[in-house]
Every structure is written in structure tokens, then in C-alpha cells.
Design an enzyme around this catalytic site. Structure first.
Site, short mmCIF file in Angstrom:
data_model
loop_
_atom_site.label_atom_id
_atom_site.label_comp_id
_atom_site.label_asym_id
_atom_site.label_seq_id
_atom_site.Cartn_x
_atom_site.Cartn_y
_atom_site.Cartn_z
N HIS A 126 1.58 -2.85 8.74
CA HIS A 126 1.17 -1.83 9.70
C HIS A 126 1.52 -2.31 11.10
CE1 HIS A 126 -0.67 1.19 7.17
NE2 HIS A 126 -1.33 0.25 6.51
N ASP A 156 3.87 1.59 16.58
CA ASP A 156 4.10 2.93 16.04
C ASP A 156 4.82 3.85 17.02
OD1 ASP A 156 3.04 2.58 13.54
OD2 ASP A 156 1.06 3.37 14.02
#
Length: 374
Positions: A126, A156
Site C-alpha cells: 500500500h 497514491d
């Protein structure tokens, strides 16, 4: 939606965070984005505004008939974006080779954490993992404390979705000369590393010691930090240049402040600044700083930001479907972006999109009956 990318056709295979954000940026700027959602699937993040400005079709891409529908979409599009682990779309029959065979001008965007190659390419991860390995997490935080997690903004979005959008547009620009599409491998570990370029430059120049929270731009300098006001809220101080620092000193009435050029006196200077700011509320300081170059600004919560006078006048935030959110950016004088539309319900545009591909109502009904489309 109008904008500089009006006429650009994008197919998005539904995913999470970085790829949807990159496609949102394209849609905000006028691209026509069709999101391919799972049949019977619900939004991964209910109410996620990253899905604004799209149309949605529900397709079971695990079935050959569903993969064929994607290939038919690709044949009439400019861009495809996917965010799966390496090899997944190949196994589904909609990988780069299959798609480029249908449309040699296609730009095929691949958004992953680790990239399409390397020892970690097939590993789960992640945002926090990618920015850790990129060297972007370790420098953030206070001395003697663990690194501070910067939400998922660095991996992200900054190093992921924005880098993806840039890569797609670069490939489209190159296509104008070559007439050929190509694959864009956008990896968050690469993008997060790219965001640290300035930091590497400072280090090589001896302007960054490497210790967390002890440098010019990481809160180590007392004139570039965040301070608590009298009401428990915060103000940001960024008076780097001498002329701006002089205005800050005047604003805070610190005429006899320690010499800021001596890092040994930074603790004393920090204490003086903190004591001064603690005498007034956040908004009182913000009002006093208006019209000055003291580089003092209130620290606003996301919910407060839309009401700030500067943001309100520029229209930095808009309301879409009753939800306040950032407006499209950047701005263009001849081809301004339009107002974003609310995220579509999953599969809401299936019939319309498939009809645009030339499928009859009976063909769509048969695919729906077979569970291939929503």
C-alpha cells in the site's frame, strides 16, 4: 464535459485510489471516461468523489464475452487505464498485446505500486510501503519520533495518479508524431522517489543533514513550522527569505528575537515565536497577517477550506451532488473545464455505451441474461 481534453476517449478498469484519481483528472479536463465496473459490484469506497465525471458500465471481464466488450471499447478509444497487479489483464485477455492488436494507437496505462518489473512487482503493498522504499517517508516527522504518515497523498495521489495522468498525456503527445500507442508503466515507488528529487539535491549541496525534523523545510527551522494559537488551533509560518522574516518579526513584535542565522539559537527563537502566537487565536493571527508578506496563514481543516475567502473567490472548491470537493485544476483561459458531474451508479450507463458500440437491444439483453453485463 468541456475542457482542453474534450474528445479524448478513456476506458478505465475500476480500481482504487491512484488510477481513479488519474482518470478523474482527465475527466475533469474534458476527457470522456467510461469506467468498467464489476457486474453486481458496489463502489469500493461508497460516495468516493474520485469517480466523478464518468460513465459506468457493468461487465464481467473474467468471461470471454466480457473481455471482448472491453476490446470493442478499446478499438474506439485513445487510452485504457488499469490498476491490477502485473499479469492480471493478460490473463483476462485484455492485456497490452491484445488491446494494441485491436488499436495500435492506444495508450495503455498501468498503475501499480511497485511497477511492472523488479523483485517486488508481484508483492502486495500500500501507499505507506511504496513511499517507505522510495525514501519519501523517512524524512517526514519530528526529531526522536517515528516518521509521520502523510496520509496517502505522496504515494497514491502525488506519486501515483498525477504521474499516471502525466505519462498518459506525454504518450498521447508522442503519438501525434509516431501514430503509435504504447504502454505507460506508472509505479508509485517511482513517483514517490521522483517527488524527493529536490531533497536529494539539497543533500548533495550540504543543505540537508539527513536527520528528521532538523532541517530548513521539515520543521527544523523555527521560521518554517506550525504553531499552536490561543484557541488550540494552528497557524503555519513560512518566512524563509529575510524580507518576509522581517515582516513576521514585526507582526509578532519580536524585534529583539535571537539571530535566526545561528542554528544554535533556533530553540530559543522557536520558544519566542511559540509564546507570541499563543497570545491570540488562529483567526486573529490570520486577520492580522492579511495584507502582509509575513508568510503566516491559518491551518484549515478540509471542511473549513472551501469557506476561506481566497478559495471562495477563486472557486477552488465546488459542490457536486451535495458534496463539497476540490474543483478541476489547473485552469485554462480558452478551454476551461466544466462543472464535474457526480459519480455514476455502478453500471448506470451500460445500455447507452453498448449501443454506442453498435450492439442491438436484443444483444444487450442476451448479455445481461447471461450475466456478462449489469
Amino acid at each position: 464535459m468541456p475542457g482542453p481534453l474534450e474528445g479524448l476517449k478513456v476506458v478505465e478498469l475500476a480500481g482504487l485510489a491512484p488510477a481513479p484519481f488519474g482518470c478523474m483528472v482527465l475527466a475533469d479536463l474534458g476527457a470522456s471516461v467510461v469506467r468498467v465496473d464489476r457486474v453486481g459490484g458496489a463502489p469500493a469506497v461508497p460516495g468516493d468523489v474520485l469517480g466523478r465525471g464518468r460513465r459506468s458500465i457493468g461487465v464481467d471481464v473474467r468471461r470471454p464475452e466480457g473481455a471482448e466488450l472491453v476490446l470493442r471499447l478499446v478499438a474506439e478509444s485513445d487510452v485504457l487505464v488499469e490498476g491490477f497487479r502485473p499479469g492480471v489483464t493478460e490473463r483476462l485477455g485484455i492485456g497490452p498485446a491484445q488491446c494494441l492488436a485491436r488499436n495500435p494507437r492506444l495508450v495503455y496505462g498501468r498503475m501499480t505500486g511497485w511497477g511492472q518489473s523488479g523483485p517486488l512487482a508481484d508483492r502486495a503493498g500500500h501507499d505507506i510501503n511504496y513511499i517507505a522504499v522510495a525514501g519519501a517517508l523517512e524524512p517526514i516527522g519530528r526529531p526522536g519520533q517515528p516518521p509521520t504518515v502523510p496520509l496517502n497523498l505522496v504515494g497514491d495521489f502525488g506519486g501515483g495518479g498525477l504521474l499516471l495522468a502525466l505519462g498518459l498525456l506525454a504518450a498521447l503527445y508522442e503519438r501525434e508524431r509516431s501514430g503509435r500507442g504504447q504502454v505507460v508503466d506508472a509505479a508509485m515507488v517511482d513517483g514517490a522517489a521522483l517527488l524527493t528529487t529536490f531533497l536529494h539535491g539539497m543533500s548533495s549541496a550540504g543543505a540537508w543533514s539527513g536527520g528528521r525534523g532538523g532541517n530548513l523545510l521539515d520543521g527544523g527551522a523555527p521560521f518554517y513550522d506550525v504553531y499552536e494559537a490561543a484557541d488550540g488551533r494552528y497557524v503555519s509560518v513560512g518566512a524563509l527569505e529575510e524580507k518576509f522574516y522581517a515582516e513576521l518579526v514585526a507582526l509578532l513584535d519580536l524585534a529583539d528575537a535571537p539571530d535566526r542565522r545561528d542554528p544554535a539559537r533556533w530553540p530559543e527563537l522557536r520558544a519566542r515565536i511559540a509564546a507570541a502566537i499563543a497570545t491570540r487565536t488562529r483567526d486573529e493571527w490570520a486577520a492580522l497577517a492579511e495584507g502582509t508578506d509575513a508568510c503566516l496563514a491559518p491551518v484549515l481543516a478540509p471542511g473549513e477550506a472551501p469557506a476561506h475567502g481566497h478559495n471562495a473567490e477563486r472557486g477552488t472548491f465546488v459542490e457536486v451532488g451535495g458534496v463539497p470537493q476540490p474543483a478541476p485544476a489547473p485552469r485554462f483561459d480558452r478551454t476551461p473545464a466544466g462543472e464535474p458531474t457526480a459519480p455514476p451508479a455502478t453500471g448506470a450507463d451500460t445500455d447507452e455505451v453498448l449501443a454506442g458500440l453498435g450492439l442491438t437491444g436484443d444483444e444487450v439483453a442476451a448479455l445481461r441474461s447471461a450475466g456478462v453485463v449489469a
